[in-house]
Design a protein around this motif. Sequence first.
Motif, PDB file in Angstrom:
ATOM      1  N   GLY A 272       0.737  -1.165   0.025  1.00  0.00           N
ATOM      2  CA  GLY A 272       0.059   0.017   0.157  1.00  0.00           C
ATOM      3  C   GLY A 272       1.068   1.413  -0.195  1.00  0.00           C
ATOM      4  O   GLY A 272       2.089   1.157  -0.262  1.00  0.00           O
ATOM      5  N   ALA A 273       0.110   2.436   0.468  1.00  0.00           N
ATOM      6  CA  ALA A 273       0.681   3.710   0.466  1.00  0.00           C
ATOM      7  C   ALA A 273       1.427   3.942   1.794  1.00  0.00           C
ATOM      8  O   ALA A 273       0.815   3.740   2.903  1.00  0.00           O
ATOM      9  CB  ALA A 273      -0.085   4.847  -0.049  1.00  0.00           C
ATOM     10  N   GLY A 274       2.499   4.361   1.891  1.00  0.00           N
ATOM     11  CA  GLY A 274       3.275   4.664   3.167  1.00  0.00           C
ATOM     12  C   GLY A 274       4.177   5.738   3.198  1.00  0.00           C
ATOM     13  O   GLY A 274       4.632   6.074   2.009  1.00  0.00           O
ATOM     14  N   THR A 275       4.809   5.983   4.218  1.00  0.00           N
ATOM     15  CA  THR A 275       5.731   7.398   4.370  1.00  0.00           C
ATOM     16  C   THR A 275       6.746   6.951   5.014  1.00  0.00           C
ATOM     17  O   THR A 275       6.657   6.618   6.293  1.00  0.00           O
ATOM     18  CB  THR A 275       5.180   8.756   4.629  1.00  0.00           C
ATOM     19  N   ILE A 276       7.993   7.074   4.726  1.00  0.00           N
ATOM     20  CA  ILE A 276       9.407   6.742   5.541  1.00  0.00           C
ATOM     21  C   ILE A 276       9.817   8.004   5.748  1.00  0.00           C
ATOM     22  O   ILE A 276      10.119   9.047   4.922  1.00  0.00           O
ATOM     23  CB  ILE A 276      10.466   5.880   4.802  1.00  0.00           C
ATOM     24  N   GLU A 277      10.167   8.360   7.231  1.00  0.00           N
ATOM     25  CA  GLU A 277      10.499   9.730   7.529  1.00  0.00           C
ATOM     26  C   GLU A 277      11.884   9.700   8.023  1.00  0.00           C
ATOM     27  O   GLU A 277      12.124   8.795   8.746  1.00  0.00           O
ATOM     28  CB  GLU A 277       9.457  10.335   8.491  1.00  0.00           C
ATOM     29  N   PHE A 278      12.596  10.617   7.579  1.00  0.00           N
ATOM     30  CA  PHE A 278      13.956  10.864   7.993  1.00  0.00           C
ATOM     31  C   PHE A 278      14.201  12.254   8.396  1.00  0.00           C
ATOM     32  O   PHE A 278      13.427  13.251   8.399  1.00  0.00           O
ATOM     33  CB  PHE A 278      14.798  10.752   6.746  1.00  0.00           C
ATOM     34  N   LEU A 279      15.228  12.386   9.393  1.00  0.00           N
ATOM     35  CA  LEU A 279      15.828  13.614   9.651  1.00  0.00           C
ATOM     36  C   LEU A 279      17.332  13.845   9.122  1.00  0.00           C
ATOM     37  O   LEU A 279      17.742  12.897   8.894  1.00  0.00           O
ATOM     38  CB  LEU A 279      16.190  13.711  11.275  1.00  0.00           C
ATOM     39  N   VAL A 280      17.177  15.034   8.471  1.00  0.00           N
ATOM     40  CA  VAL A 280      18.740  15.347   7.721  1.00  0.00           C
ATOM     41  C   VAL A 280      19.371  16.209   8.719  1.00  0.00           C
ATOM     42  O   VAL A 280      18.763  17.468   9.035  1.00  0.00           O
ATOM     43  CB  VAL A 280      18.359  15.763   6.326  1.00  0.00           C
ATOM     44  N   ASP A 281      20.637  16.064   9.185  1.00  0.00           N
ATOM     45  CA  ASP A 281      21.243  17.075   9.886  1.00  0.00           C
ATOM     46  C   ASP A 281      22.201  18.118   9.406  1.00  0.00           C
ATOM     47  O   ASP A 281      22.122  17.949   8.002  1.00  0.00           O
ATOM     48  CB  ASP A 281      22.148  16.267  11.102  1.00  0.00           C
ATOM     49  N   LYS A 282      22.654  18.875   9.734  1.00  0.00           N
ATOM     50  CA  LYS A 282      23.416  20.149   9.211  1.00  0.00           C
ATOM     51  C   LYS A 282      24.506  19.748   8.462  1.00  0.00           C
ATOM     52  O   LYS A 282      24.930  20.424   7.552  1.00  0.00           O
ATOM     53  CB  LYS A 282      23.774  21.195   9.944  1.00  0.00           C
ATOM     54  N   HIS A 283      24.973  18.402   8.485  1.00  0.00           N
ATOM     55  CA  HIS A 283      26.211  17.782   7.787  1.00  0.00           C
ATOM     56  C   HIS A 283      25.451  17.099   6.546  1.00  0.00           C
ATOM     57  O   HIS A 283      26.245  16.428   5.980  1.00  0.00           O
ATOM     58  CB  HIS A 283      27.019  16.922   8.752  1.00  0.00           C
ATOM     59  N   MET A 284      24.394  17.361   6.518  1.00  0.00           N
ATOM     60  CA  MET A 284      23.687  16.375   5.302  1.00  0.00           C
ATOM     61  C   MET A 284      23.792  14.865   5.487  1.00  0.00           C
ATOM     62  O   MET A 284      23.550  13.998   4.549  1.00  0.00           O
ATOM     63  CB  MET A 284      24.272  16.682   4.023  1.00  0.00           C
ATOM     64  N   ASN A 285      23.929  14.443   6.810  1.00  0.00           N
ATOM     65  CA  ASN A 285      23.615  13.028   7.110  1.00  0.00           C
ATOM     66  C   ASN A 285      22.220  12.642   7.299  1.00  0.00           C
ATOM     67  O   ASN A 285      21.376  13.633   7.975  1.00  0.00           O
ATOM     68  CB  ASN A 285      24.425  12.738   8.534  1.00  0.00           C
ATOM     69  N   PHE A 286      21.726  11.618   7.008  1.00  0.00           N
ATOM     70  CA  PHE A 286      20.087  11.284   7.123  1.00  0.00           C
ATOM     71  C   PHE A 286      20.056  10.222   8.134  1.00  0.00           C
ATOM     72  O   PHE A 286      21.031   9.125   8.043  1.00  0.00           O
ATOM     73  CB  PHE A 286      19.363  11.283   5.876  1.00  0.00           C
ATOM     74  N   TYR A 287      18.946  10.416   8.615  1.00  0.00           N
ATOM     75  CA  TYR A 287      18.560   9.216   9.869  1.00  0.00           C
ATOM     76  C   TYR A 287      17.016   8.842   9.687  1.00  0.00           C
ATOM     77  O   TYR A 287      16.427   9.638   9.764  1.00  0.00           O
ATOM     78  CB  TYR A 287      18.806   9.663  11.137  1.00  0.00           C
TER      79      TYR A 287
END
Length: 497
Positions: A272-287
């Motif tokens: 189905g439809a879903g969303t993966i949410e990330f945080l991107v820090d000031k160094h452009m690393n994502f989590y």
Amino acid sequence: MNSIKKILVANRGEIALRVIHTCKELGIKSVAVYSRPDAHSPHVIHADESVFIGEAASSESYLVMDKIINAAKKTGADAIHPGYGFLSENAAFSARCEEEGIIFIGPKPHAIEVMGDKTAAREAVTKAGIPTPPGLKSELNDLEEASQIADEIGYPILVKAAAGGGGKGMRIVHKKDEFESSIKAAKSEARNAFGDDRVYIEKYLEEPRHVEFQIIADMHGNVFHVYDRECSVQRRHQKVIEEAPCPILTDELRTEMSEAAIKAAKAVDYIGAGTIEFLVDKHMNFYFLEMNTRLQVEHPVTEMITNTDLVALQIHVAEGKELPFKQEDLKINGHAIECRIYAEDPADNFLPSTGKLIKHRVPTGSGIRVDSGVEEGQSVTINYDPMISKLTVHAPSREEAIGRMLRALDEYEIAGCKTTIPFCEFTLRHPAFVEAKYDTHFVQDHFTPDNMYEEDNELAVILAGALLKTAEQHENASGKSIDKNSSAYTQWWKNRR
């Protein structure tokens, strides 16, 4: 494959109406459910059938599984679309639909259960090789051990509810001597909000941006991403303005994050439809932050830049059909921005400002979309989310989209309650937003009520001068003294918003 003939929409407001619109376009009958205050709402009027399910409180209506299931059986609905909120991310409801032989337009119970539990989700994506913020990989069981980990990763840290969302059960801890009290406060709030006091801790990221990827998966092993959204303008950890695509992603980072999103969905056999949410820090690393196992409020911006109908795709997948495209068929076309128009007072800490909509005139024109579940003459009540509408615009470029949104906000006429329109106008004009140099702290870093009305204040000075000059001329001509405190300007100033 199952050909769906009738869908019961287990929701209300704009999202219920949104699903009903797609049902009509697909030739599928629709059933609305409604509580007493929603009896004359647009979603009820536009559905083919409607069923009363209880009083205003969600616990007596929209959250009662038996009433939803019975309404589906009564009307012969062979599928249920949960929208967002209410029962949309309830694994037990998904399972119950399955048991009753009703198609649940959403993921299977296992995926909802794993991704709905923050610690289980972290464990699942970690196994898939997706980065998560440094911290506990599971729920906090030992306070002393957790304190040691906090020392290792360094303050500030974030305490989060394992079963939470919407900012509830969340605390930022800046110093070691605040650690224990913050844990207790977060656990207490989580228990009250979710009936589950489990919490975990992770590193609080510097200048974090909230970037998410829309995914869609079918029952034939296809999992595709429908590109990204930037959702960093938030108040109380809840979004107010979203845009697509995210303006800071390079092609390389977009590819890396989209691949991670697809891996996360595959880790729980998502459908189905879903969303993966990330945080991107000031160094452009994502989590990895979390997965929302449902349609997102902000899905219109994705639909507008990819020319897709995500609700139609949800139905298509639920019928057991293969997705009608491949990843390479999906392209980004232009830029879209969404403003959530809430009945809230931005000048008073965004507190609800409910009431009857004496006037509700929406903007029109090329590239403008308004999703609303309330019409002029109806009331925005305290019983549910105070969102009046979602205003979305699309244009060839981000700069043009900002200009189009400002025009649309200026044309939007609402009377009867205060709204977030002035805040949205303030944000779209702010240099940090215009230059795409903002993060999830935008409100606390840049916004004050005085700033919101800066342009009004400048206009007020000009008008005040003109009115006072006129008053003085009148005073000189008549020989009578005028009380300037009761002048037209003073009344205008008091009532300007």
